[in-house]
Design a protein around this motif. Structure first.
Motif, PDB file in Angstrom:
ATOM      1  N   THR A  75      46.394  42.406  47.456  1.00 14.85           N
ATOM      2  CA  THR A  75      45.935  41.700  46.264  1.00 14.85           C
ATOM      3  C   THR A  75      45.040  40.539  46.671  1.00 14.85           C
ATOM      4  O   THR A  75      44.979  40.164  47.844  1.00 14.85           O
ATOM      5  CB  THR A  75      47.115  41.141  45.453  1.00 14.85           C
ATOM      6  OG1 THR A  75      47.788  40.144  46.249  1.00 14.85           O
ATOM      7  CG2 THR A  75      48.104  42.239  45.082  1.00 14.85           C
ATOM      8  N   GLN A  76      44.379  39.982  45.684  1.00 15.28           N
ATOM      9  CA  GLN A  76      43.564  38.799  45.943  1.00 15.28           C
ATOM     10  C   GLN A  76      44.424  37.661  46.483  1.00 15.28           C
ATOM     11  O   GLN A  76      44.015  36.914  47.383  1.00 15.28           O
ATOM     12  CB  GLN A  76      42.863  38.350  44.659  1.00 15.28           C
ATOM     13  CG  GLN A  76      41.903  37.179  44.865  1.00 15.28           C
ATOM     14  CD  GLN A  76      41.443  36.537  43.568  1.00 15.28           C
ATOM     15  OE1 GLN A  76      41.935  35.491  43.171  1.00 15.28           O
ATOM     16  NE2 GLN A  76      40.503  37.187  42.896  1.00 15.28           N
ATOM     17  N   LEU A 137      39.668  46.208  47.487  1.00 10.79           N
ATOM     18  CA  LEU A 137      40.505  46.101  46.294  1.00 10.79           C
ATOM     19  C   LEU A 137      40.028  47.037  45.194  1.00 10.79           C
ATOM     20  O   LEU A 137      40.760  47.308  44.237  1.00 10.79           O
ATOM     21  CB  LEU A 137      40.514  44.655  45.777  1.00 10.79           C
ATOM     22  CG  LEU A 137      41.245  43.635  46.648  1.00 10.79           C
ATOM     23  CD1 LEU A 137      41.128  42.243  46.043  1.00 10.79           C
ATOM     24  CD2 LEU A 137      42.708  44.010  46.828  1.00 10.79           C
ATOM     25  N   ASN A 147      35.964  38.368  43.684  1.00 12.48           N
ATOM     26  CA  ASN A 147      37.150  38.038  44.472  1.00 12.48           C
ATOM     27  C   ASN A 147      36.824  37.059  45.590  1.00 12.48           C
ATOM     28  O   ASN A 147      37.586  36.122  45.853  1.00 12.48           O
ATOM     29  CB  ASN A 147      37.757  39.320  45.059  1.00 12.48           C
ATOM     30  CG  ASN A 147      38.511  40.143  44.032  1.00 12.48           C
ATOM     31  OD1 ASN A 147      39.292  39.606  43.260  1.00 12.48           O
ATOM     32  ND2 ASN A 147      38.281  41.440  44.013  1.00 12.48           N
TER      33      ASN A 147
END
Length: 218
Positions: A75-76, A137, A147
């Motif tokens: 995830t970020q 992602l 991002n």
């Protein structure tokens, strides 16, 4: 003859005064980070704590949104944790980066798949790995740059997510160069328009609202 059981009283048991706060901070960190493997993550947490290194802890609880065809857990928020741990060096050694990756309970197969996008031998420029991670992602190049900006910005969460133009341009050129279907002249024209905008503001910064300047899509 068996030895008698050892008896302890409160005066005999010494509890380090810093232990309650350490355990409290550890518990809060685990709740925010939500590691898939608590034991593995805990080993990385206390190892970093003992060395005085940045901890593998998210800023807040993150609800993962899987944009990959197969959800790998990346995830970020986890990329932001890695950025805190690695950004003090221009280049990071791959064994050390892989160890930090594993401490976040991320699959090593995903780590190696990211590196295959731009193969290297024993180390990689951190900003490039971050860019590759953001790209992995899922979504478009525009999503990857979003991002990147949200991870690198000093703006408060939910703000314009501004970063220096030079940083934006470096990452954008790098990722666009990995896409054989994106003409180099299109990239150059797009970045030229963004540079003029950043210079007109006197601060040299680019934010999320600037992505579509001089271009319909990224």
């Amino acid at each position: 003859m068996p030895l008698p059981d050892t008896m302890f009283c409160a005066q005999q048991i010494h509890i380090p005064p810093e232990l309650p706060d350490i355990l409290k901070q550890f518990t809060k960190a685990a709740i925010r980070t939500q590691p898939a493997d608590v034991l593995q993550w805990s080993a990385g947490y206390f190892s970093a704590l003992s060395r005085g290194d940045p901890l593998p802890v998210k800023d807040r609880i993150e609800m993962p949104v899987a944009t990959q065809k197969t959800d790998t857990g990346l995830t970020q928020g986890l990329l932001k944790v890695l950025h805190k741990q690695c950004s003090h060096k221009q280049y990071v050694e791959l064994p050390d980066l892989e160890k930090k990756w594993k401490n976040l309970c991320l699959p090593v197969e995903k780590f190696r798949a990211i590196l295959e996008l731009d193969p290297c031998e024993d180390k990689i420029e951190w900003i490039k790995f971050l860019a590759l991670g953001c790209s992995s992602l899922g979504g478009t190049l525009n999503t990857a740059m979003k991002n990147v900006c949200e991870i690198l910005t000093s703006d408060p969460e939910g703000g314009p997510a501004r970063i220096p133009f030079e940083t934006f341009a470096y990452v954008y050129q790098y990722l666009s160069g990995l896409d054989p279907e994106l003409p180099a002249v299109e990239t150059e024209n797009y970045l030229t328009n963004l540079r003029l905008m950043s210079e007109s503001r006197k601060n040299g910064m680019i934010g999320l609202s600037d992505f579509f300047v001089g271009k319909k899509t990224i």
